[in-house]
Design a protein around this motif. Structure first.
Motif, PDB file in Angstrom:
ATOM      1  N   ALA A 203       0.851  -1.130  -0.067  1.00 50.43           N
ATOM      2  CA  ALA A 203      -0.057  -0.001  -0.077  1.00 50.43           C
ATOM      3  C   ALA A 203       0.863   1.295  -0.001  1.00 50.43           C
ATOM      4  O   ALA A 203       1.944   1.344   0.688  1.00 50.43           O
ATOM      5  N   ALA A 204       0.313   2.105  -0.882  1.00 53.35           N
ATOM      6  CA  ALA A 204       1.266   3.351  -1.060  1.00 53.35           C
ATOM      7  C   ALA A 204       0.806   4.332   0.128  1.00 53.35           C
ATOM      8  O   ALA A 204      -0.178   4.492   0.342  1.00 53.35           O
ATOM      9  N   GLY A 205       1.858   5.178   0.570  1.00 47.19           N
ATOM     10  CA  GLY A 205       1.584   6.236   1.573  1.00 47.19           C
ATOM     11  C   GLY A 205       0.956   5.754   2.933  1.00 47.19           C
ATOM     12  O   GLY A 205       0.474   6.443   3.849  1.00 47.19           O
ATOM     13  N   VAL A 206       1.695   4.781   3.356  1.00 47.05           N
ATOM     14  CA  VAL A 206       1.052   3.879   4.843  1.00 47.05           C
ATOM     15  C   VAL A 206       2.518   3.435   5.328  1.00 47.05           C
ATOM     16  O   VAL A 206       3.542   2.915   4.988  1.00 47.05           O
ATOM     17  N   TRP A 207       2.467   3.796   6.650  1.00 45.34           N
ATOM     18  CA  TRP A 207       3.866   3.411   7.447  1.00 45.34           C
ATOM     19  C   TRP A 207       3.265   2.832   8.855  1.00 45.34           C
ATOM     20  O   TRP A 207       2.323   3.403   9.416  1.00 45.34           O
ATOM     21  N   PRO A 208       3.536   1.807   9.424  1.00 49.70           N
ATOM     22  CA  PRO A 208       4.626   0.805   8.723  1.00 49.70           C
ATOM     23  C   PRO A 208       3.855   0.178   7.384  1.00 49.70           C
ATOM     24  O   PRO A 208       2.658   0.137   7.343  1.00 49.70           O
ATOM     25  N   PRO A 209       4.915   0.060   6.627  1.00 52.59           N
ATOM     26  CA  PRO A 209       4.332  -0.719   5.237  1.00 52.59           C
ATOM     27  C   PRO A 209       3.196  -1.805   5.636  1.00 52.59           C
ATOM     28  O   PRO A 209       3.750  -2.764   6.754  1.00 52.59           O
ATOM     29  N   ALA A 210       2.476  -2.287   4.535  1.00 49.42           N
ATOM     30  CA  ALA A 210       1.521  -2.961   4.778  1.00 49.42           C
ATOM     31  C   ALA A 210       1.154  -3.375   3.394  1.00 49.42           C
ATOM     32  O   ALA A 210       1.290  -2.742   2.352  1.00 49.42           O
ATOM     33  N   PRO A 211       0.735  -4.664   3.132  1.00 48.59           N
ATOM     34  CA  PRO A 211       0.204  -5.295   1.799  1.00 48.59           C
ATOM     35  C   PRO A 211      -1.175  -4.576   1.427  1.00 48.59           C
ATOM     36  O   PRO A 211      -1.798  -4.112   2.497  1.00 48.59           O
ATOM     37  N   SER A 212      -1.231  -4.055   0.187  1.00 51.51           N
ATOM     38  CA  SER A 212      -2.426  -3.543  -0.157  1.00 51.51           C
ATOM     39  C   SER A 212      -3.818  -4.561  -0.243  1.00 51.51           C
ATOM     40  O   SER A 212      -3.565  -5.678  -0.012  1.00 51.51           O
TER      41      SER A 212
END
Length: 212
Positions: A203-212
């Motif tokens: 997923a773009a623009g998400v922290w911490p990184p996560a699957p879309s």
């Protein structure tokens, strides 16, 4: 001096087996325990639109996509524990004529002794096919475990930490990363994460990184 008759018999039977292997109409391959093709017959190569020699080294689960990720995880765990059963995986793949085919891969561990690391005798049974729509695009597929590993890497996790977080071994995480790198042509982990974002897997623009 006459040659060793036992060795001579072994060579004779090996040559006969290879001749039979090539002539079998069912798609068959021999893979290492990680799924890399060591030997394929012409029928298997025809399903991939290539020649047997060009299949050598390819990942059989990249050629034929598993329909259920849990099937692959169970087989990988069983092989790590040296269980010797027949394993079946539902798969689909793109035929040389563009049709989407589906079927079943059957893998039998084979080796000279129970202590040896087995190879896998893999057979493909074609069950059917469907014609693709004219504008149908191949979706990007990753398993939940692969998505989680990619998200952890994007957040700076090491292989060891990714293994702890996902409940896999370090070798298990490395196996998934090797498959993803081969699938997307990524030269290193930085490029692998970048491609995951570009393909919409993360997923773009998400922290911490996560699957879309």
């Amino acid at each position: 001096m006459d040659p060793d008759p036992v060795r001579q018999d072994a060579v004779t039977w090996r040559n006969r087996a290879l001749t039979l292997f090539d002539r079998v109409s069912m798609p068959v391959a021999v893979c290492d325990v990680y799924g890399a093709v060591l030997l394929a017959n012409p029928a298997m190569a025809a399903e991939c639109g290539t020649t047997p020699g060009r299949l050598r080294g390819r990942d059989v689960l990249e050629l034929f996509r598993p329909q259920e990720a849990t099937q692959v995880e169970r087989i990988a765990e069983a092989l790590r524990l040296r269980h010797r059963s027949r394993y079946q995986v539902s798969v689909c793949w793109r035929a040389p004529d563009g049709a989407e085919r589906y079927g079943e891969l059957t893998a039998d561990p084979v080796s000279d002794s129970a202590e040896d690391t087995p190879a896998l005798l893999v057979m493909l049974r074609v069950l059917g096919e469907r014609d693709p729509a004219p504008d149908e695009a191949e979706p990007v597929r990753v398993t939940p475990v692969e998505g989680r590993i990619l998200a952890l890497l994007a957040g700076g996790a090491t292989t060891a930490r990714a293994a702890r977080e996902t409940g896999l071994t370090v070798d298990g995480v490395t196996y998934h990363l090797r498959r993803l790198s081969a699938r997307w042509g990524a030269a290193n982990r930085t490029e692998l994460v970048a491609r995951a974002y570009a393909l919409g897997v993360l997923a773009a623009g998400v922290w911490p990184p996560a699957p879309s």
